[in-house]
Design an enzyme around this catalytic site. Structure first.
Site, mmCIF file in Angstrom:
data_model
loop_
_atom_site.group_PDB
_atom_site.id
_atom_site.type_symbol
_atom_site.label_atom_id
_atom_site.label_comp_id
_atom_site.label_asym_id
_atom_site.label_seq_id
_atom_site.Cartn_x
_atom_site.Cartn_y
_atom_site.Cartn_z
ATOM 1 N N ASP A 38 -21.222 6.208 0.095
ATOM 2 C CA ASP A 38 -22.295 5.227 -0.106
ATOM 3 C C ASP A 38 -23.471 5.902 -0.799
ATOM 4 O O ASP A 38 -24.003 6.888 -0.300
ATOM 5 C CB ASP A 38 -22.713 4.679 1.269
ATOM 6 C CG ASP A 38 -23.914 3.738 1.176
ATOM 7 O OD1 ASP A 38 -24.121 3.156 0.087
ATOM 8 O OD2 ASP A 38 -24.618 3.590 2.184
ATOM 9 N N ASN A 40 -26.401 4.197 -1.782
ATOM 10 C CA ASN A 40 -27.726 3.554 -1.663
ATOM 11 C C ASN A 40 -28.118 3.205 -0.234
ATOM 12 O O ASN A 40 -29.049 2.431 -0.013
ATOM 13 C CB ASN A 40 -27.773 2.302 -2.550
ATOM 14 C CG ASN A 40 -26.741 1.270 -2.109
ATOM 15 O OD1 ASN A 40 -25.924 1.537 -1.226
ATOM 16 N ND2 ASN A 40 -26.792 0.087 -2.700
ATOM 17 N N ASP A 42 -26.805 1.379 2.109
ATOM 18 C CA ASP A 42 -26.537 0.086 2.765
ATOM 19 C C ASP A 42 -25.331 0.170 3.705
ATOM 20 O O ASP A 42 -24.920 -0.844 4.279
ATOM 21 C CB ASP A 42 -26.363 -1.036 1.732
ATOM 22 C CG ASP A 42 -25.107 -0.883 0.889
ATOM 23 O OD1 ASP A 42 -24.412 0.158 1.033
ATOM 24 O OD2 ASP A 42 -24.814 -1.782 0.077
ATOM 25 N N ASP A 46 -19.672 2.684 -2.587
ATOM 26 C CA ASP A 46 -19.899 1.983 -3.854
ATOM 27 C C ASP A 46 -19.467 2.870 -5.026
ATOM 28 O O ASP A 46 -19.096 4.035 -4.837
ATOM 29 C CB ASP A 46 -21.368 1.568 -3.977
ATOM 30 C CG ASP A 46 -22.306 2.696 -3.583
ATOM 31 O OD1 ASP A 46 -22.125 3.806 -4.106
ATOM 32 O OD2 ASP A 46 -23.191 2.468 -2.727
ATOM 33 N N ASP A 115 -6.862 -2.021 -9.240
ATOM 34 C CA ASP A 115 -6.037 -2.889 -8.407
ATOM 35 C C ASP A 115 -5.980 -4.259 -9.078
ATOM 36 O O ASP A 115 -7.004 -4.766 -9.542
ATOM 37 C CB ASP A 115 -6.662 -3.004 -7.009
ATOM 38 C CG ASP A 115 -5.621 -3.004 -5.913
ATOM 39 O OD1 ASP A 115 -4.740 -3.868 -5.954
ATOM 40 O OD2 ASP A 115 -5.708 -2.150 -5.015
ATOM 41 N N ASP A 222 -0.956 -5.786 -6.483
ATOM 42 C CA ASP A 222 -0.893 -6.241 -5.102
ATOM 43 C C ASP A 222 0.242 -7.247 -4.897
ATOM 44 O O ASP A 222 0.375 -8.200 -5.677
ATOM 45 C CB ASP A 222 -2.246 -6.906 -4.777
ATOM 46 C CG ASP A 222 -2.470 -7.087 -3.301
ATOM 47 O OD1 ASP A 222 -2.572 -6.085 -2.598
ATOM 48 O OD2 ASP A 222 -2.560 -8.256 -2.861
ATOM 49 N N GLU A 280 3.241 -3.303 -5.701
ATOM 50 C CA GLU A 280 3.456 -3.312 -4.250
ATOM 51 C C GLU A 280 4.517 -4.360 -3.945
ATOM 52 O O GLU A 280 4.336 -5.536 -4.258
ATOM 53 C CB GLU A 280 2.142 -3.639 -3.527
ATOM 54 C CG GLU A 280 2.260 -3.486 -2.025
ATOM 55 C CD GLU A 280 1.186 -4.225 -1.245
ATOM 56 O OE1 GLU A 280 0.859 -3.783 -0.146
ATOM 57 O OE2 GLU A 280 0.680 -5.260 -1.729
ATOM 58 N N HIS A 354 -4.552 2.140 2.443
ATOM 59 C CA HIS A 354 -5.584 1.426 3.190
ATOM 60 C C HIS A 354 -5.018 0.408 4.178
ATOM 61 O O HIS A 354 -5.782 -0.231 4.908
ATOM 62 C CB HIS A 354 -6.507 0.718 2.191
ATOM 63 C CG HIS A 354 -5.778 -0.335 1.412
ATOM 64 N ND1 HIS A 354 -4.774 -0.038 0.499
ATOM 65 C CD2 HIS A 354 -5.867 -1.691 1.431
ATOM 66 C CE1 HIS A 354 -4.298 -1.162 0.004
ATOM 67 N NE2 HIS A 354 -4.935 -2.177 0.539
ATOM 68 N N ASP A 355 -3.701 0.205 4.182
ATOM 69 C CA ASP A 355 -3.070 -0.742 5.110
ATOM 70 C C ASP A 355 -2.317 -0.036 6.235
ATOM 71 O O ASP A 355 -1.812 -0.702 7.142
ATOM 72 C CB ASP A 355 -2.046 -1.618 4.370
ATOM 73 C CG ASP A 355 -2.683 -2.571 3.376
ATOM 74 O OD1 ASP A 355 -3.854 -2.946 3.547
ATOM 75 O OD2 ASP A 355 -1.974 -2.938 2.406
HETATM 76 O O1 ISL Z 1 -0.810 -4.603 5.737
HETATM 77 C C1 ISL Z 1 0.240 -5.136 5.941
HETATM 78 C C2 ISL Z 1 0.906 -4.931 7.156
HETATM 79 O O2 ISL Z 1 -0.057 -4.571 8.015
HETATM 80 C C3 ISL Z 1 0.931 -5.945 5.003
HETATM 81 O O3 ISL Z 1 1.401 -7.120 5.512
HETATM 82 C C4 ISL Z 1 0.023 -6.196 3.845
HETATM 83 O O4 ISL Z 1 -0.772 -7.295 4.092
HETATM 84 C C5 ISL Z 1 0.881 -6.378 2.640
HETATM 85 O O5 ISL Z 1 1.448 -5.144 2.447
HETATM 86 C C6 ISL Z 1 0.091 -6.773 1.446
HETATM 87 O O6 ISL Z 1 -0.965 -5.916 1.240
HETATM 88 C C7 ISL Z 1 -1.782 -6.133 0.150
HETATM 89 O O7 ISL Z 1 -2.189 -7.484 0.017
HETATM 90 C C8 ISL Z 1 -3.032 -7.992 1.032
HETATM 91 C C9 ISL Z 1 -4.193 -7.064 1.383
HETATM 92 O O8 ISL Z 1 -4.784 -7.482 2.577
HETATM 93 C C10 ISL Z 1 -3.743 -5.637 1.516
HETATM 94 O O9 ISL Z 1 -4.830 -4.795 1.761
HETATM 95 C C11 ISL Z 1 -3.016 -5.280 0.259
HETATM 96 O O10 ISL Z 1 -2.652 -3.928 0.205
HETATM 97 C C12 ISL Z 1 -3.564 -9.295 0.521
HETATM 98 O O11 ISL Z 1 -4.144 -9.110 -0.727
HETATM 99 CA CA CA Z 2 -23.636 1.185 -0.948
#
Ligand code: ISL
Ligand code: CA
Length: 580
Positions: A38, A40, A42, A46, A115, A222, A280, A354-355
């Protein structure tokens, strides 16, 4: 915010030009902007925060940054709900900030992959706002359907199909304005685009072209295998105890998927411009992935598959139904993908994103004793399979899962909705909290731990998600200063890929497939054989006599326990030998 001290050893050979196939020898680093840095105060990461860290990324040696969404968004799903594909959300900065980031990366020989979230938009996107009017020429840009025959709109069981959303509840939302439902496979604020409509596809390709013209080097797409739905939109098979059906097979991997991908490739010049493309594709089979990543078919370079991150869930259950993971199952699964795509397509290699929960907590051992060594060994195994490795922010530091004890700490829409649904179904609170602790996406989303100052140096303000308390010793400043850290281990692995063609191209063969502790394999290119042997357990392990190729006279390229060479491996010890 203080920057960690830079290591003395410079990056070894980042890929400079967009030559054909350049992404095969590249390493990608994923940034989830909200949680990276971050600038700034908040409390939200960013783009300027990222730009301030490009030297850190260069010192690790990565070739590409994949940036999770920074587009205009109401942030219902942290930016995976986009209201304007052509602009940057003010939370993250401006278009000028993005241009500056691209320039800073390019100046250091690194590339930027954006993305691309085009299975759905935000409900606040202008396209959807227009589409809500039944008379609009954009009505057909989304999936509008009347209530189930014989049902009043809004009545129970009136949804057009029984599909569950990925984020709990029905995948259909009634829009009072027209009395029709729209499809949202994710949140209610993420309506699915109708890719059957050619105008939708052309609008997406035009938008992609503008980003490429702006200087981006590729796209991470995605849930791209959801853009073609199975015709007929049929009900899914009801699941016991669940109101809505997990009807994946009814909407994923539809018959026009490869046609759409080929059309996109041609319209944007994905191959012609040597862009990196990774789709993905949850639920992809080896056969489908082989076709999609076969360069002869001009679709994608590689795909993210999910089998290996589903092996610690109960068969037939959801990700929340925890089950123990067995090493032979995991390594045989990855080996089947190695063999399945060999010589035709290309794998992507990941433990984390991130998932997903943090790899060291999930596949390694995040106790004080083994955190560092297990993170190193997991990286060794990952990076020396064949394919393009992805490093998720903080993975290079051995960052661990969160330590949340209360539902109020969780922010992710998937976790929050799951908790509410599970409680309403009467599940035991303790079980639900255990599932969240192990699987919540917030595990990956706590702020990157830069140093041991307050909030780990992530922000001068209050972070949007609490920092993991272990930041006092798990942080970038400490890792960069310590030659034995996970950071430097990963830096060496990346350098090996840049130096040795066998790491990129070598043919994979799994050894000791049934061994419960050891993960061993070779990579072969011409006369050269790379031998990897890793103890993926927290107990000592013994290599069975005669089970592995002879390494007398071989070069020890990398190991977690320098000097060791016996048949005994310490907990989480790994070694990489080069023969020939
Ligand atoms: O994260 C999952 C299982 O916990 C998956 O069902 C996930 O939602 C799926 O892999 C799709 O992910 C992608 O599209 C989603 C978004 O929330 C995720 O962060 C992204 O990686 C919807 O855009
Ligand atoms: Ca920020």
């Amino acid at each position: 915010m203080s920057s960690p001290e830079q290591p003395r050893v410079p990056s070894t050979g980042a890929v400079l030009a967009r030559e054909p196939g350049w992404w095969r020898s590249a390493v990608v680093y994923q940034i989830y902007p909200r949680s990276f840095a971050d600038s700034n105060g908040d409390g939200i990461g960013d783009i300027p925060g990222i730009t301030a860290k490009v030297d850190y990324l260069a010192s690790l040696g990565v070739d590409v940054v994949w940036l999770s969404p920074v587009y205009a968004s109401p942030q219902d799903d942290n930016g995976y709900d986009i209201s304007d594909y052509e602009d940057i959300d003010p939370t993250f900065g401006s278009l000028a900030d993005l241009d500056a980031l691209i320039a800073a990366l390019h100046a250091r020989g690194m590339k930027l992959v954006m993305d691309l979230v085009v299975n759905h938009t935000s409900d606040e996107h202008a396209w959807f706002q227009e589409s809500r009017d039944p008379a609009s020429p954009k009505r057909d840009w989304y999936w509008w359907r009347a209530a189930r025959e014989g049902s009043e709109p809004g009545a129970e069981w009136a949804e057009p199909t029984n599909w569950a959303s990925f984020f709990s509840g029905s995948a259909w939302q009634l829009d009072e304005r027209s009395g029709e439902y729209y499809l949202h496979l994710f949140s209610r604020k993420q309506p699915d685009l109708n890719w059957e409509n050619p105008e939708v596809r052309q609008a997406v390709y035009a938008m992609m072209n503008r980003w490429v013209d702006r200087g981006v080097d590729g796209f991470r797409m995605d849930v791209i295998n959801l853009i073609s739905k199975q015709p007929g939109l049929a009900d899914g098979e009801a699941a016991p105890g669940r109101r809505f059906a997990p009807a994946f097979e009814r909407f994923a991997n539809g018959p026009r998927l490869e046609e759409f991908l080929q059309e996109m490739n041609a319209a944007v010049g994905l191959d012609a411009r040597h862009l990196l493309t990774v789709g993905e594709m949850p639920g992809s089979t080896i056969e489908l992935a082989r076709r999609v990543t076969d360069p002869a078919n001009a679709e994608l370079n590689m795909v993210f598959t999910f089998e290996h991150v589903g092996l610690d869930a109960q068969p037939g259950g959801t990700k929340w139904d925890l089950a123990p993971l067995h090493l032979p199952v995991l390594k045989q699964n990855l080996a089947s993908w190695q063999e399945g795509l060999a010589g035709v397509g290309w794998n992507s290699l990941y433990w984390d994103n991130h998932d997903q929960p943090r790899a060291v907590s999930r596949f390694g051992d995040d106790s004080a004793e083994f955190r560092v060594v297990s993170a190193k060994t997991l990286a060794t195994v990952q990076h020396l399979h064949q394919g393009t490795p992805y490093v998720y922010q903080g993975e290079e530091l051995g960052m661990t899962n969160t330590q949340f004890v209360d539902i109020s700490s969780y922010r992710d829409i998937e976790s929050v909705n799951y908790h509410a649904e599970a409680m309403s179904l009467g599940l035991e609170a303790e079980t639900v909290m255990r599932s969240l602790a192990a699987r919540s996406r917030d595990n990956a989303r706590t702020p990157v731990q830069w140093d041991d100052t307050s909030h780990a140096g992530f922000t001068q303000g209050i972070p949007w998600l609490p920092v993991n308390p272990n930041y006092v010793y798990v942080n970038a400043a400490a890792a960069v200063a310590d030659e034995d850290s996970t950071f430097h281990h990963l830096r060496r692995l990346i350098a090996l890929r840049h130096e040795l063609p066998v790491v990129v191209e070598g043919r994979f063969a799994l050894l000791l497939p049934d061994h419960e502790q050891l993960w061993a394999f070779t990579r072969t290119l011409g006369e050269q054989v790379l031998l990897v042997v890793a103890n993926c357990s927290s107990l000592p392990a013994t290599v069975p006599a005669g089970a592995l190729p002879d390494v007398t006279g071989a070069r020890l390229l990398l190991s977690t326990h320098p000097g060791a060479a016996s048949a005994e491996l310490a907990p989480w010890e790994s070694r990489v030998h080069l023969v020939g």
